[in-house]
Scaffold this motif. Structure first.
Motif, PDB file in Angstrom:
ATOM      1  N   LEU A 134       0.824  -1.206   0.000  1.00 15.37           N
ATOM      2  CA  LEU A 134       0.000   0.000   0.000  1.00 15.37           C
ATOM      3  C   LEU A 134       0.861   1.259   0.000  1.00 15.37           C
ATOM      4  CD1 LEU A 134      -2.717  -1.149   2.545  1.00 15.37           C
ATOM      5  CD2 LEU A 134      -3.102  -0.657   0.127  1.00 15.37           C
ATOM      6  N   ALA A 135       1.920   1.249   0.807  1.00 14.92           N
ATOM      7  CA  ALA A 135       2.806   2.407   0.868  1.00 14.92           C
ATOM      8  C   ALA A 135       3.491   2.656  -0.470  1.00 14.92           C
ATOM      9  CB  ALA A 135       3.847   2.212   1.966  1.00 14.92           C
ATOM     10  N   ALA A 136       3.663   1.587  -1.254  1.00 11.81           N
ATOM     11  CA  ALA A 136       4.295   1.714  -2.569  1.00 11.81           C
ATOM     12  C   ALA A 136       3.300   2.109  -3.654  1.00 11.81           C
ATOM     13  CB  ALA A 136       4.975   0.403  -2.946  1.00 11.81           C
ATOM     14  N   GLY A 137       2.023   2.266  -3.278  1.00 12.55           N
ATOM     15  CA  GLY A 137       1.037   2.736  -4.235  1.00 12.55           C
ATOM     16  C   GLY A 137       0.082   1.689  -4.763  1.00 12.55           C
ATOM     17  N   ALA A 138       0.162   0.463  -4.268  1.00 13.03           N
ATOM     18  CA  ALA A 138      -0.755  -0.580  -4.729  1.00 13.03           C
ATOM     19  C   ALA A 138      -2.169  -0.298  -4.237  1.00 13.03           C
ATOM     20  CB  ALA A 138      -0.295  -1.947  -4.226  1.00 13.03           C
ATOM     21  N   GLY A 139      -3.152  -0.834  -4.939  1.00 14.12           N
ATOM     22  CA  GLY A 139      -4.529  -0.729  -4.495  1.00 14.12           C
ATOM     23  C   GLY A 139      -4.802  -1.699  -3.363  1.00 14.12           C
ATOM     24  N   LEU A 140      -5.922  -1.493  -2.670  1.00 16.18           N
ATOM     25  CA  LEU A 140      -6.254  -2.336  -1.529  1.00 16.18           C
ATOM     26  C   LEU A 140      -6.392  -3.804  -1.927  1.00 16.18           C
ATOM     27  CD1 LEU A 140      -8.850  -0.121   0.380  1.00 16.18           C
ATOM     28  CD2 LEU A 140      -6.531  -0.686   1.096  1.00 16.18           C
ATOM     29  N   THR A 141      -7.055  -4.058  -3.046  1.00 12.98           N
ATOM     30  CA  THR A 141      -7.268  -5.445  -3.455  1.00 12.98           C
ATOM     31  C   THR A 141      -5.949  -6.118  -3.804  1.00 12.98           C
ATOM     32  OG1 THR A 141      -9.503  -4.973  -4.253  1.00 12.98           O
ATOM     33  CG2 THR A 141      -8.430  -6.946  -5.104  1.00 12.98           C
ATOM     34  N   GLY A 142      -5.109  -5.431  -4.562  1.00 12.45           N
ATOM     35  CA  GLY A 142      -3.820  -6.003  -4.929  1.00 12.45           C
ATOM     36  C   GLY A 142      -2.939  -6.252  -3.724  1.00 12.45           C
ATOM     37  N   ALA A 143      -2.921  -5.305  -2.787  1.00 12.92           N
ATOM     38  CA  ALA A 143      -2.115  -5.474  -1.577  1.00 12.92           C
ATOM     39  C   ALA A 143      -2.632  -6.630  -0.736  1.00 12.92           C
ATOM     40  CB  ALA A 143      -2.123  -4.185  -0.764  1.00 12.92           C
ATOM     41  N   ALA A 144      -3.955  -6.739  -0.644  1.00 11.59           N
ATOM     42  CA  ALA A 144      -4.550  -7.823   0.136  1.00 11.59           C
ATOM     43  C   ALA A 144      -4.175  -9.177  -0.442  1.00 11.59           C
ATOM     44  CB  ALA A 144      -6.067  -7.662   0.184  1.00 11.59           C
ATOM     45  N   HIS A 145      -4.299  -9.330  -1.747  1.00 14.90           N
ATOM     46  CA  HIS A 145      -3.988 -10.613  -2.376  1.00 14.90           C
ATOM     47  C   HIS A 145      -2.495 -10.933  -2.284  1.00 14.90           C
ATOM     48  CE1 HIS A 145      -7.878 -10.426  -4.996  1.00 14.90           C
ATOM     49  NE2 HIS A 145      -8.111 -10.818  -3.751  1.00 14.90           N
ATOM     50  N   ALA A 146      -1.643  -9.921  -2.407  1.00 18.11           N
ATOM     51  CA  ALA A 146      -0.199 -10.152  -2.322  1.00 18.11           C
ATOM     52  C   ALA A 146       0.201 -10.675  -0.949  1.00 18.11           C
ATOM     53  CB  ALA A 146       0.556  -8.863  -2.630  1.00 18.11           C
ATOM     54  N   ALA A 147      -0.560 -10.291   0.076  1.00 15.17           N
ATOM     55  CA  ALA A 147      -0.252 -10.718   1.442  1.00 15.17           C
ATOM     56  C   ALA A 147      -0.995 -11.984   1.849  1.00 15.17           C
ATOM     57  CB  ALA A 147      -0.591  -9.596   2.416  1.00 15.17           C
ATOM     58  N   GLY A 148      -1.835 -12.508   0.948  1.00 16.36           N
ATOM     59  CA  GLY A 148      -2.546 -13.739   1.255  1.00 16.36           C
ATOM     60  C   GLY A 148      -3.889 -13.548   1.925  1.00 16.36           C
ATOM     61  N   PHE A 149      -4.394 -12.310   1.974  1.00 16.40           N
ATOM     62  CA  PHE A 149      -5.742 -12.092   2.492  1.00 16.40           C
ATOM     63  C   PHE A 149      -6.761 -12.473   1.421  1.00 16.40           C
ATOM     64  CE2 PHE A 149      -3.299  -9.142   5.167  1.00 16.40           C
ATOM     65  CZ  PHE A 149      -3.780  -9.491   6.426  1.00 16.40           C
ATOM     66  N   ALA A 150      -7.949 -12.859   1.865  1.00 12.09           N
ATOM     67  CA  ALA A 150      -8.978 -13.282   0.918  1.00 12.09           C
ATOM     68  C   ALA A 150      -9.400 -12.135   0.012  1.00 12.09           C
ATOM     69  CB  ALA A 150     -10.188 -13.838   1.666  1.00 12.09           C
ATOM     70  N   ASP A 151      -9.501 -10.937   0.570  1.00 12.33           N
ATOM     71  CA  ASP A 151      -9.928  -9.781  -0.213  1.00 12.33           C
ATOM     72  C   ASP A 151      -9.607  -8.514   0.575  1.00 12.33           C
ATOM     73  OD1 ASP A 151     -11.917  -9.675   1.797  1.00 12.33           O
ATOM     74  OD2 ASP A 151     -13.352 -10.766   0.542  1.00 12.33           O
TER      75      ASP A 151
END
Length: 225
Positions: free
Chosen positions: A188-205
């Motif tokens: 998120l700090a690097a500018g990713a969207g919430l959905t992309g950041a969530a998926h990159a970290a293994g969150f469902a959404d």
């Protein structure tokens, strides 16, 4: 009364994060990180059983439920208390220049009070170090199962569960969640969207990430970023 927003920047490194800016409304929360709060104006922090602490520097032990009152400008450091790092020099210098109350609970292990913040802890047990590295490798895949990580460490699930908690200072699943939040925060700090950041970290959404941030930090990911 209108909600007071968080306004500022969050810099996230591997084992420490630094918020600089206005502190807005927050819900009571607790998290794995040890926390250091600095402000030019005294900041009030509610914690424990209806207790309040105030000061220009306040230290909060890991796992202590707390809520900061809004303040116009503050520096807040979140430190992962596993002893795998030395504090940033700027934080060490600020701590050395002030005396600060330490907010703790009787059954919560101390980080600030123990002096661990000012020293390097012994290295992690090599099996736990391997496990921690395996956790980080698997975060983006979704589920990180204790039995799989225990196998990588060469231990039974039961033995690994106890050793991991003793070495790291937190239960396995709670640690995994903390590491997921770190990955998402850096994205998120690097500018990713919430959905992309969530998926990159293994969150469902994105909603799962927002709920976790709310529970850990008292604010949602959308408010923080």
């Amino acid at each position: 009364m209108a909600a007071r927003a968080w306004r500022g920047t969050l810099a996230v490194e591997d084992f420490v994060a630094h918020w600089r800016g206005a502190v807005g409304d927050a819900a009571p929360h607790r998290h794995f990180a040890a926390q250091a709060v600095f402000s030019d104006a005294p900041v009030r922090i509610h914690y424990g059983d209806c207790r309040i602490a105030a000061g220009r520097c306040v230290l909060i032990e890991p796992g202590v439920a707390h809520r900061l009152e809004p303040v116009e400008a503050a520096d807040i450091y979140f430190v992962e208390p596993t002893g795998r790092l030395s504090l940033p020099a700027v934080l060490r210098d600020r701590l050395a220049a002030t005396e600060a109350p330490i907010l703790s609970e009787p059954d919560v292990p101390g980080f600030w009070a123990s002096g661990a913040a000012h020293s390097i802890a012994p290295p992690l047990d090599p099996r736990v170090a391997r496990a921690a590295a395996a956790i980080d490798r698997r975060l983006h895949d979704g589920a990180v199962r204790l039995v799989d990580i225990a196998a990588e460490a060469g231990l039974s699930a039961g033995r690994f569960r106890h050793l991991f908690a003793a070495e790291i200072g937190i239960a396995f699943q709670r640690y995994v969640l903390w590491r997921r939040v770190g990955v998402a925060a850096r994205r998120l700090a690097a500018g990713a969207g919430l959905t992309g950041a969530a998926h990159a970290a293994g969150f469902a959404d994105a909603a799962h990430l927002a709920r976790t941030m709310k529970a850990m930090f008292g604010i949602t990911s959308g408010a923080a970023f």
